[in-house]
Design an enzyme around this catalytic site. Sequence first.
Site, PDB file in Angstrom:
ATOM      1  N   ASP B  16      12.959 148.372  16.755  1.00 20.74           N
ATOM      2  CA  ASP B  16      13.319 148.652  18.146  1.00 20.74           C
ATOM      3  C   ASP B  16      14.183 149.911  18.164  1.00 20.74           C
ATOM      4  OD1 ASP B  16      14.662 146.453  20.758  1.00 20.74           O
ATOM      5  OD2 ASP B  16      13.931 148.517  20.792  1.00 20.74           O
ATOM      6  N   ASP B 110       8.656 152.183  22.244  1.00 23.43           N
ATOM      7  CA  ASP B 110       9.768 152.165  21.294  1.00 23.43           C
ATOM      8  C   ASP B 110       9.951 150.866  20.531  1.00 23.43           C
ATOM      9  OD1 ASP B 110      12.508 151.444  23.615  1.00 23.43           O
ATOM     10  OD2 ASP B 110      10.413 150.841  23.607  1.00 23.43           O
ATOM     11  N   GLU B 111       8.961 149.968  20.616  1.00 28.02           N
ATOM     12  CA  GLU B 111       9.107 148.682  19.918  1.00 28.02           C
ATOM     13  C   GLU B 111       7.805 148.301  19.267  1.00 28.02           C
ATOM     14  OE1 GLU B 111      10.978 146.323  23.450  1.00 28.02           O
ATOM     15  OE2 GLU B 111      10.559 144.892  21.833  1.00 28.02           O
TER      16      GLU B 111
END
Lengths: 370, 362
Positions: B16, B110-111
């Site tokens: 993350d 973003d994860e």
Amino acid sequence: MKATIERATLLKSLSHVQSVVERRNTIPILSNVLIEAAADGTLKLMATDLDLQIVETVEAQVETAGATTVSAHTLFDIARKLPEGSQVSLSAAEGKMQVIAGRARFNLQTLPRDDFPVIAEGELPTKFELSAAILRQIIDKTRFAISTEETRYYLNGIFLHVSDEAQPVLKAAATDGHRLARVTVPRPDGAAGMPDVIVPRKCVGELRKLLDEVDGSVEVSLSATKVRFGLGSAILTSKLIDGTFPDYSRVIPIANDKLLKIDPKSFMEGVDRVATIASEKTRAVKMALERDKITLSVTSPENGTAAEEVPGDYDSDGFEIGFNARYLLDILGQIEGDTVEVHLADAAAPTLIRENDTAPALYVLMPMRV
Amino acid sequence: MPEEPAPPLRKIIHIDMDAFYASVEQRDDPALRGRPLAVGYGQARGVVAAASYEARAFGVRSAMPSTTALRRCPDLVFVPPRFDVYRAVSGEIHRIFADYTPLIEPLSLDEAYLDVTEDVRGLGSARAIAVEIRARIRADTGLTASAGVSYNKFIAKLASDQNKPDGLCVIPPSRGPDFVAALPVRRFHGVGPVTAARMEKLGIVTGADLRDRSLAFLQEHFGSHAAYLHGAARGEDDRPVRPDRPLKSVGAERTFDTDLIEPEALFAALDRVAEAAWTRIQRYDARGRTATLKVRFSDFRTITRARSTAGGYADYAAFLGAGRDLLKALFPLTHGIRLLGLTLSGIADEREADMLQPTLPL
């Protein structure tokens, strides 16, 4: 229990009833339809998903009164395939139900009727009637705007409330935070002082399907927590959404000073055409407003560009504004007349769309950034 | 009698990026470093897409209206989003992931989940892999990421939150159940403020409280969500890491024994296809923007019809409803139908879409 019923009657009521049943149930009896035969020659079919319940009452030849529950979808599938015009015999005893029609015989597992959950209606102090036509109008004009976002559960339905204005009225509103639809109809007798209620989306859907087959009027009874619709041979009872609908009247613009009057059909076709090249990331349709001319355009990095001019009446300062193509089409699709009014203020302000100032429905759409 | 072997223990990493959009902006403009920053539009109806850690100290959060954010943090600086840059960085970190495993499931830009059960580079442990990935992300992009390492997705994702920012947290099988037991119920997927309030009324406040309730009790109060909650409370989550997920589509289709032409039969068949599709869709926590109906007629001509909705189809009834509407629009039919399919697609980062379409000031 032993009763005989015409296949067509059974099929029709099962098709109403089985769509309430949830597909995946952790409690087995929720997958079943309750069938109750009464000595007065009626068969009652009931199904529920714990929030919404439907009861259909139909005519049948009842030999022995009684009740049982059996898989709704299985019985529906069986009824579909039984010979047309056949008489279907249903008899239940000792944990099983026999279905016989023509030369076919089925033996189905049953669950006891006493285990079947019934929604406790409680007192429904508000009672009024609405014509099926008006109820269809209310639903058709607002349901597209109902939010599907589960987190905003208080928007997952149609908000009904009464109001005293020039005349007493009943209003129905739905919004998903980006667009709002509101319909106003004369307040029916008996609805005065009713609590504000939010009718859940699934109930709206099932009600709308039943309304396709019904004319005349619908009996509506409600409390702060439950609503019941009586129409044709069906009674639909639903829990209401336990939440507070936002004060939506605040977002209906009253002072938008730029007015565009345009033919909804050519506007809609133009938006639909230019939006052909819109992609996942670019659903915005840009409208450039100039005197009596609107230029619609869409730019998509992947697919290219599209532009189309649509004539309209526009007298104010020129400017540009963007809208989600789908939202715009959803609203324009509701406009029945030859003209639609689009009341604008600026490129970031909620925009009001309606046929004219006496139309029962109005729409508010939040623009997109372009 | 040989015993059935237990399924092999998996090794799952949840990566993350820390305050992703804001960190990218601070990386690219040194003048923004150390300052409270919000990515978004600052005017009247704007919303914060992402907040830097300095802004978070003031209580600024994603999805907060800009006016509220400015009240909490008068020195807040607004920077418009640059989605093309964020997408490019996301591509870079995915290339790093690919060096360690082909089983990568992105949740957003973003994860991502990585299944590193098979140690293709022989680093020896999932912890070592997570350490190396974080170091490479920092070296290649100048940005920091936090990581959670555990034996399933549920715990890995919770773990990555534990030591944010720029942190690593490993939860081995021996500690999993206790870790979950101590969590407040809000941390469980699908438990938002409404469910949490209902749980509180029932005396359920932590994972341990949830674990102590029977499956039947959970079913009575939480319906179809019960099975998930029951397993999660015990630290169980068998969802696989799906590399072919969100950026594509997921659904189901069925070929019928005999061609169907009556509406009743077709709607009934569609219900079944939708149910099969949704069972798969649910496993991804997916919210897709487009529902596509696929129809193959008796003459083998195949068509698709699609419908999109802004908020995405997060709800089975809406998904099925879209399929039914699309099917209805095809009537009356001139040919029977031999196959029906219903698919959800457009399962991508929602935030970009949300930025561009502001909400009504309700």
